[in-house]
Scaffold this motif. Structure first.
Motif, short mmCIF file in Angstrom:
data_model
loop_
_atom_site.label_atom_id
_atom_site.label_comp_id
_atom_site.label_asym_id
_atom_site.label_seq_id
_atom_site.Cartn_x
_atom_site.Cartn_y
_atom_site.Cartn_z
N ALA A 4 3.08 -0.24 15.55
CA ALA A 4 3.35 1.17 15.84
C ALA A 4 2.24 2.03 15.26
CB ALA A 4 4.70 1.56 15.26
N PRO A 5 2.00 3.21 15.83
CA PRO A 5 0.97 4.10 15.28
C PRO A 5 1.30 4.52 13.85
CG PRO A 5 1.71 4.85 17.45
CD PRO A 5 2.66 3.78 17.02
N ALA A 6 0.26 4.79 13.09
CA ALA A 6 0.44 5.25 11.72
C ALA A 6 1.01 6.67 11.71
CB ALA A 6 -0.89 5.21 10.97
N LEU A 7 1.95 6.90 10.83
CA LEU A 7 2.48 8.24 10.59
C LEU A 7 1.91 8.82 9.31
CD1 LEU A 7 4.62 10.48 11.32
CD2 LEU A 7 6.13 9.31 9.70
N LEU A 8 1.85 7.99 8.26
CA LEU A 8 1.37 8.40 6.93
C LEU A 8 0.28 7.43 6.49
CD1 LEU A 8 1.81 9.97 4.12
CD2 LEU A 8 3.32 8.05 3.55
N GLU A 9 -0.84 7.98 6.05
CA GLU A 9 -1.92 7.17 5.47
C GLU A 9 -2.19 7.65 4.05
OE1 GLU A 9 -3.58 4.60 6.36
OE2 GLU A 9 -3.52 4.40 8.55
N VAL A 10 -2.05 6.75 3.10
CA VAL A 10 -2.37 7.03 1.70
C VAL A 10 -3.63 6.25 1.35
CG1 VAL A 10 -1.60 6.82 -0.69
CG2 VAL A 10 0.04 7.41 1.11
N GLU A 11 -4.66 6.95 0.88
CA GLU A 11 -5.95 6.31 0.62
C GLU A 11 -6.44 6.64 -0.78
OE1 GLU A 11 -8.16 8.19 3.78
OE2 GLU A 11 -7.99 6.41 5.05
N HIS A 12 -6.75 5.60 -1.55
CA HIS A 12 -7.36 5.74 -2.89
C HIS A 12 -6.60 6.72 -3.78
CE1 HIS A 12 -10.70 3.43 -1.32
NE2 HIS A 12 -10.86 4.31 -0.35
N LEU A 13 -5.29 6.68 -3.70
CA LEU A 13 -4.47 7.61 -4.49
C LEU A 13 -4.49 7.22 -5.96
CD1 LEU A 13 -2.45 9.98 -4.56
CD2 LEU A 13 -0.62 8.30 -4.22
N THR A 14 -4.90 8.16 -6.80
CA THR A 14 -4.93 7.97 -8.24
C THR A 14 -4.31 9.18 -8.91
OG1 THR A 14 -6.95 6.62 -8.14
CG2 THR A 14 -6.42 7.63 -10.27
N MET A 15 -3.44 8.91 -9.89
CA MET A 15 -2.81 10.00 -10.63
C MET A 15 -2.90 9.70 -12.12
SD MET A 15 -1.26 12.90 -10.11
CE MET A 15 -0.96 14.05 -11.47
N ARG A 16 -3.60 10.58 -12.85
CA ARG A 16 -3.76 10.42 -14.29
C ARG A 16 -3.02 11.54 -15.01
NH1 ARG A 16 -9.26 9.96 -12.53
NH2 ARG A 16 -9.93 7.78 -12.42
N PHE A 17 -2.39 11.18 -16.12
CA PHE A 17 -1.80 12.15 -17.03
C PHE A 17 -2.50 11.97 -18.37
CE2 PHE A 17 1.50 11.07 -13.93
CZ PHE A 17 1.89 12.32 -13.50
N GLY A 18 -3.54 12.78 -18.60
CA GLY A 18 -4.34 12.57 -19.79
C GLY A 18 -5.04 11.22 -19.70
N GLY A 19 -4.80 10.38 -20.71
CA GLY A 19 -5.40 9.05 -20.71
C GLY A 19 -4.57 8.00 -19.99
N LEU A 20 -3.39 8.37 -19.48
CA LEU A 20 -2.52 7.42 -18.80
C LEU A 20 -2.79 7.45 -17.30
CD1 LEU A 20 0.00 5.53 -18.68
CD2 LEU A 20 1.39 7.59 -18.41
N VAL A 21 -3.06 6.28 -16.75
CA VAL A 21 -3.24 6.15 -15.30
C VAL A 21 -1.92 5.66 -14.72
CG1 VAL A 21 -4.56 5.08 -13.43
CG2 VAL A 21 -5.69 5.61 -15.61
N ALA A 22 -1.15 6.57 -14.10
CA ALA A 22 0.17 6.22 -13.57
C ALA A 22 0.07 5.50 -12.23
CB ALA A 22 1.02 7.47 -13.42
N VAL A 23 -0.92 5.89 -11.41
CA VAL A 23 -1.18 5.24 -10.12
C VAL A 23 -2.68 5.07 -10.00
CG1 VAL A 23 -0.95 5.40 -7.61
CG2 VAL A 23 0.84 6.36 -9.09
N ASN A 24 -3.10 3.88 -9.60
CA ASN A 24 -4.53 3.58 -9.61
C ASN A 24 -5.00 3.07 -8.26
OD1 ASN A 24 -7.15 3.15 -10.50
ND2 ASN A 24 -6.69 1.21 -11.50
N ASP A 25 -5.77 3.91 -7.54
CA ASP A 25 -6.46 3.52 -6.30
C ASP A 25 -5.50 2.88 -5.29
OD1 ASP A 25 -8.73 3.40 -4.70
OD2 ASP A 25 -9.24 1.37 -5.35
N LEU A 26 -4.38 3.54 -5.04
CA LEU A 26 -3.36 3.01 -4.14
C LEU A 26 -3.65 3.39 -2.69
CD1 LEU A 26 -0.55 1.71 -3.60
CD2 LEU A 26 0.43 3.99 -4.01
N GLY A 27 -3.49 2.43 -1.81
CA GLY A 27 -3.60 2.69 -0.38
C GLY A 27 -2.53 1.95 0.38
N PHE A 28 -1.90 2.63 1.35
CA PHE A 28 -0.95 1.96 2.24
C PHE A 28 -0.70 2.84 3.46
CE2 PHE A 28 1.89 4.50 -0.46
CZ PHE A 28 2.80 5.02 0.45
N THR A 29 -0.08 2.24 4.47
CA THR A 29 0.24 2.92 5.72
C THR A 29 1.74 2.82 5.98
OG1 THR A 29 -1.93 2.39 6.67
CG2 THR A 29 -0.16 2.99 8.21
N ALA A 30 2.36 3.94 6.35
CA ALA A 30 3.74 3.94 6.84
C ALA A 30 3.68 4.29 8.31
CB ALA A 30 4.59 4.96 6.08
#
Length: 301
Positions: A4-30
């Motif tokens: 099926a065609p992609a609806l959502l594309e997440v690319e290189h998602l990174t979320m840092r809180f100070g020195g904490l990396v909560a999400v690191n270089d995440l990619g996926f397709t829904a």
């Protein structure tokens, strides 16, 4: 079978809180018409991903795109990114960059709705009023932000009837029609879960993000929840992105599963493939990959 065609594309998602990396270089397709599950042990970063997608957090890095309409709208992704804009709209569809949008625009324009791990209903309002509040923006537009709404004149009367009809539809589908006039806070826990989903669906989302909807439910309620989520996918043209710890729910209804561990994607595939993945088993058991067999034997798996 063609994907099926992609609806959502997440690319290189990174979320840092100070020195904490909560999400690191995440990619996926829904993909459209699918239920995509995002799973992982506690603290894996799942809710952080939801908060980035729905505009509650601005990610440190990465791109999060949603397309409405024709799949060829994806051809606009790179030009839109370079221009620094939030969206591009054509007669055939629209493309939105969610990381550039505040939460209210993610919901109102990009049509991405969510529920929360901790239920957030307007407990003092009735069940029906909770569903009408979700339709506040179109009702206000129909009123012209004027006396038309107070007096029930013109297009506002039609919009109000449509809002009530939509609310009744979801009350019926969630089994809450007989409790429409009761305070939302007086509902049993499982009914409150269903009401929160119904309220989100009253915004006509293309993507519904559910944060642990089965938490605290008994087996009968979980089975009813499964039927509701499948109905949302199959009958209402809404794709679902799901965070869930109840693996019976995940494996029964998901088309696609992504697994996080310490903010990093460790598996991405069908429910069967993910269930048998040694890295996934190791993450959930809290052991190294080469210790999986011994740990499984110890706990009787």
């Amino acid at each position: 079978m063609k994907a099926a065609p992609a609806l959502l594309e997440v690319e290189h998602l990174t979320m840092r809180f100070g020195g904490l990396v909560a999400v690191n270089d995440l990619g996926f397709t829904a993909r459209r018409g699918e239920i995509t599950a995002l799973i992982g042990p506690n603290g894996a970063g799942k809710t952080t991903v939801f908060n980035c997608i729905t505009g509650f957090y601005k990610p440190t890095e990465g791109r999060i795109a949603v397309v409405h309409g024709e799949a060829r709208m994806w051809d606009e992704l790179e030009p839109l990114t370079r221009r620094g804009d939030r969206k591009v709209v054509h007669s055939t569809g629209a493309l939105f960059l969610l990381e550039r949008m505040p939460d209210y625009l993610v919901s109102r324009q990009a049509k991405v709705a969510r529920t929360f791990q901790n239920i957030r209903l307007f407990s003092g309002m009735t069940v029906l009023e909770n569903l009408l509040v979700a339709q506040h923006a179109p009702l206000m537009r129909a009123s012209g932000f004027s006396l038309f709404g107070i007096l029930g004149l013109g297009g506002y009367a039609r919009a109000e009837r449509a809002a009530l009809e939509k609310a009744r539809h979801w009350l019926d589908l969630t089994g809450l029609i007989d409790r429409a006039d009761e305070p939302a806070g007086a509902l049993p826990y499982g009914a409150q879960r269903r009401l929160e989903i119904a309220r989100s669906m009253c915004t006509d989302p293309v993507l519904l993000c559910l944060d642990e909807p089965a938490a605290g439910l008994n087996p009968r309620e979980s089975a009813a929840l499964n039927e509701l989520i499948l109905s949302i996918r199959d009958r209402h043209d809404t794709s679902v992105l799901l965070i869930e710890h109840d693996m019976s729910v995940v494996m029964e209804i998901s088309d696609h599963v992504i697994v996080l561990d310490y903010g990093v994607k460790i598996a991405d595939g069908s429910p069967v493939a993910v269930r048998n993945d040694q890295k996934v088993i190791a993450a959930y058991l809290g052991v190294a990959d080469d210790e999986v067999e011994a740990a499984e034997a110890e706990v009787g798996l």
